[in-house]
Design a protein around this motif. Structure first.
Motif, PDB file in Angstrom:
ATOM      1  N   ILE A 168      18.955  88.087  24.079  1.00  0.00           N
ATOM      2  CA  ILE A 168      19.044  89.368  23.371  1.00  0.00           C
ATOM      3  C   ILE A 168      20.389  89.995  23.708  1.00  0.00           C
ATOM      4  N   ALA A 169      21.096  90.464  22.684  1.00  0.00           N
ATOM      5  CA  ALA A 169      22.414  91.085  22.897  1.00  0.00           C
ATOM      6  C   ALA A 169      22.491  92.380  22.109  1.00  0.00           C
ATOM      7  N   ASP A 170      23.435  93.229  22.534  1.00  0.00           N
ATOM      8  CA  ASP A 170      23.665  94.449  21.767  1.00  0.00           C
ATOM      9  C   ASP A 170      24.765  94.222  20.729  1.00  0.00           C
ATOM     10  N   ALA A 171      25.142  95.281  20.015  1.00  0.00           N
ATOM     11  CA  ALA A 171      26.083  95.129  18.908  1.00  0.00           C
ATOM     12  C   ALA A 171      27.452  94.667  19.390  1.00  0.00           C
ATOM     13  N   ALA A 172      27.770  94.955  20.660  1.00  0.00           N
ATOM     14  CA  ALA A 172      29.054  94.534  21.221  1.00  0.00           C
ATOM     15  C   ALA A 172      29.020  93.082  21.695  1.00  0.00           C
ATOM     16  N   GLY A 173      27.860  92.447  21.612  1.00  0.00           N
ATOM     17  CA  GLY A 173      27.754  91.055  22.029  1.00  0.00           C
ATOM     18  C   GLY A 173      27.396  90.884  23.498  1.00  0.00           C
ATOM     19  N   ARG A 174      27.103  91.990  24.168  1.00  0.00           N
ATOM     20  CA  ARG A 174      26.732  91.916  25.583  1.00  0.00           C
ATOM     21  C   ARG A 174      25.288  91.418  25.701  1.00  0.00           C
ATOM     22  N   VAL A 175      25.066  90.357  26.470  1.00  0.00           N
ATOM     23  CA  VAL A 175      23.723  89.789  26.604  1.00  0.00           C
ATOM     24  C   VAL A 175      22.918  90.609  27.612  1.00  0.00           C
ATOM     25  N   LEU A 176      21.742  91.083  27.175  1.00  0.00           N
ATOM     26  CA  LEU A 176      20.915  91.965  28.004  1.00  0.00           C
ATOM     27  C   LEU A 176      19.707  91.253  28.596  1.00  0.00           C
ATOM     28  N   GLY A 177      19.336  90.114  28.014  1.00  0.00           N
ATOM     29  CA  GLY A 177      18.167  89.402  28.538  1.00  0.00           C
ATOM     30  C   GLY A 177      18.131  87.983  28.008  1.00  0.00           C
ATOM     31  N   ARG A 178      17.541  87.102  28.809  1.00  0.00           N
ATOM     32  CA  ARG A 178      17.399  85.704  28.398  1.00  0.00           C
ATOM     33  C   ARG A 178      15.986  85.217  28.698  1.00  0.00           C
ATOM     34  N   GLY A 179      15.556  84.183  27.966  1.00  0.00           N
ATOM     35  CA  GLY A 179      14.240  83.604  28.229  1.00  0.00           C
ATOM     36  C   GLY A 179      14.188  82.164  27.755  1.00  0.00           C
ATOM     37  N   GLN A 180      13.164  81.457  28.220  1.00  0.00           N
ATOM     38  CA  GLN A 180      12.996  80.059  27.823  1.00  0.00           C
ATOM     39  C   GLN A 180      11.557  79.779  27.426  1.00  0.00           C
ATOM     40  N   GLY A 181      11.356  78.749  26.626  1.00  0.00           N
ATOM     41  CA  GLY A 181      10.008  78.331  26.235  1.00  0.00           C
ATOM     42  C   GLY A 181       9.963  76.835  26.017  1.00  0.00           C
ATOM     43  N   GLY A 182       8.808  76.361  25.581  1.00  0.00           N
ATOM     44  CA  GLY A 182       8.593  74.924  25.388  1.00  0.00           C
ATOM     45  C   GLY A 182       9.145  74.425  24.065  1.00  0.00           C
ATOM     46  N   PRO A 183       8.700  73.227  23.638  1.00  0.00           N
ATOM     47  CA  PRO A 183       9.189  72.608  22.403  1.00  0.00           C
ATOM     48  C   PRO A 183       8.947  73.509  21.198  1.00  0.00           C
ATOM     49  N   ALA A 184       9.855  73.432  20.220  1.00  0.00           N
ATOM     50  CA  ALA A 184       9.749  74.322  19.061  1.00  0.00           C
ATOM     51  C   ALA A 184      10.129  73.572  17.791  1.00  0.00           C
ATOM     52  N   ASN A 185       9.278  72.637  17.380  1.00  0.00           N
ATOM     53  CA  ASN A 185       9.474  71.957  16.095  1.00  0.00           C
ATOM     54  C   ASN A 185       8.437  72.514  15.120  1.00  0.00           C
ATOM     55  N   ILE A 186       8.889  73.293  14.145  1.00  0.00           N
ATOM     56  CA  ILE A 186       7.929  73.996  13.293  1.00  0.00           C
ATOM     57  C   ILE A 186       7.327  73.095  12.229  1.00  0.00           C
ATOM     58  N   ASN A 187       7.841  71.890  12.085  1.00  0.00           N
ATOM     59  CA  ASN A 187       7.223  70.967  11.134  1.00  0.00           C
ATOM     60  C   ASN A 187       6.131  70.146  11.809  1.00  0.00           C
ATOM     61  N   SER A 188       6.462  69.520  12.951  1.00  0.00           N
ATOM     62  CA  SER A 188       5.479  68.623  13.559  1.00  0.00           C
ATOM     63  C   SER A 188       4.438  69.385  14.363  1.00  0.00           C
ATOM     64  N   ASP A 189       4.762  70.592  14.854  1.00  0.00           N
ATOM     65  CA  ASP A 189       3.810  71.351  15.680  1.00  0.00           C
ATOM     66  C   ASP A 189       4.048  72.850  15.508  1.00  0.00           C
ATOM     67  N   PRO A 190       3.649  73.408  14.358  1.00  0.00           N
ATOM     68  CA  PRO A 190       3.940  74.830  14.102  1.00  0.00           C
ATOM     69  C   PRO A 190       3.281  75.767  15.113  1.00  0.00           C
ATOM     70  N   PHE A 191       2.060  75.455  15.539  1.00  0.00           N
ATOM     71  CA  PHE A 191       1.377  76.314  16.501  1.00  0.00           C
ATOM     72  C   PHE A 191       2.124  76.318  17.838  1.00  0.00           C
TER      73      PHE A 191
END
Lengths: 277, 277
Positions: A18-41
């Motif tokens: 997440i960044a503000d309008a100036a491009g400064r990053v305010l937060g980061r996060g990670q998650g698991g696999p994200a293929n919306i065709n083979s596993d949308p859920f």
């Protein structure tokens, strides 16, 4: 508050910032696999996990966010639209991960993207227009990807066990480790591409003749695709993804390989800022 | 009453027959796909549908029957044992469909079986010993099978659309019929091998250059496997399955191709009679 959420999701994991309008990053996060065709859920679960972590760190709520998500399978329009409609952010745009990767890697410049991780996709950017080729998923495409390399290795281990191709120490060791033909088939039944891709680092590090043969073929396929995209030019080539360093080294003999300007998350954030009203 | 049930089940359908000790067939039945590795629930449903139809026609009950079932995926020991334990017949033996196909096609004679339908498997019988190679399923094997041919054709249609291989009228027509890249990918997502195999008859009948290239490669792979199994001999070769006639013609240039003595159901019945106490 106007904030921007960028997400880059592939077959093995997704990353959010997440960044503000100036491009400064305010937060980061990670998650698991994200293929919306083979596993949308699974993809929506992974995306929300990554976004929630980033929001917590940034002190942001979904209503603050203009979101751009570059996801594996995002080239499938119906799947992309269905996901967009379900996301909780103020505005959401789902695109193929090749689009955000190209924006991050090339900025606005002409060049070629070779994005190879669990899956693979290539794209050329010329005069601000992006043309994507390859990819198309684990079953019928993704040439040179970690998942396809892993599957090819296991298939070859079985063919060698049948005497159809020469056996090697690596292939023989794999048959032992997996529990023979039955173990390999059982592993493959229903396994996600990411499971096959776990074999790729070992393949790349190996000097076994079977490993070299598989990698030589993969490099030839990716090289052919780059040649098609160059179309007589010598545009800079950027290699990203888990296997990016491997292909960067292999392609540098033929093409001007340059480092990526930024990541797929950077590209997604950049697109979100450009898209904001 | 001592009766014998023989079942032959592949990736597209299964066939059952009930015979008495003299070999006289009293009833027949059919069912859907029967791959006990990729779809065990579907396989047991198909097998029981075929067996029930045969029992009704024969006036037999499960307790009368010594059953031998040759099923796709039957080489997976755990899956075979789990199914055996659940079947309602007096005695049940589940084996790979290559075993019953070889018994039906070759009887007790030395020879080579090339069984190619939705899936593929090869075997050599020498001195009563059967050695199976190939097969291994849609994901990592089944070279030359209808399902692999269909998948290869669709993958090539996408590669041609990307400019990675020459386009042809057949490939272009397929992209139109399936609704472009997205339609092809959507078709492939979760489709059973039998769906891909539906394209095989069209491929075999075509004189399109892409079709010929795919078939030439398949014939070369099957031919290589036959050569490995011959091991310097010139044993008779029997080609069975939906693509059996195609491979019989293709292999006849190099090997003594002979007709099958009987079907996989005949082989299963023969084994059931031999197994009976």
């Amino acid at each position: 508050m106007s904030l921007y959420l960028g997400i880059d999701g592939g077959g093995t994991g997704c990353r959010a910032a997440i960044a503000d309008a100036a491009g400064r990053v305010l937060g980061r996060g990670q998650g698991g696999p994200a293929n919306i065709n083979s596993d949308p859920f699974g993809a929506v679960t992974s995306v929300l996990a990554a976004a929630t972590a980033a929001m917590a760190q940034a002190g942001a709520s979904p209503a603050d966010l203009t979101a751009v998500l570059g996801l594996a399978g995002g080239g499938m329009q119906d799947a992309a639209r269905a996901m967009q409609a379900r996301l909780p952010f103020a505005r959401s745009l789902v695109v193929n991960d090749a689009v955000t990767a190209a924006r991050g890697a090339l900025g606005a410049d002409d060049g070629i993207l070779v994005a190879v991780g669990t899956g693979s996709v290539l794209a050329v950017q010329r005069g601000g227009q992006l043309r994507q080729i390859g990819g198309r998923g684990f079953l019928m495409g993704d040439e040179g990807s970690g998942a396809v390399l892993g599957r090819t290795l296991l298939a070859r281990a079985m063919r060698a066990g049948d005497g159809l191709v020469p056996d090697t120490p690596l292939l023989s060791a794999l048959r032992d480790e997996f529990g023979g033909f039955e173990g390999i088939i059982a592993f493959g039944t229903g396994a996600a591409p990411a499971r096959f891709a776990e074999l790729a680092p070992r393949l790349v590090a190996s000097d076994d003749p079977a490993a070299r043969a598989i990698l030589d073929q993969a490099v030839a396929q990716i090289g052919d695709a780059v040649r098609v995209l160059q179309d007589g030019d010598r545009l800079p080539v950027v290699c990203t993804g888990g296997l990016g360093p491997f292909y960067a080294t292999a392609l540098a003999a033929d093409w001007p390989v340059v480092p990526a300007r930024g990541t797929g998350v950077d590209g997604a954030l950049d697109m979100a800022r450009a898209w904001a009203p």
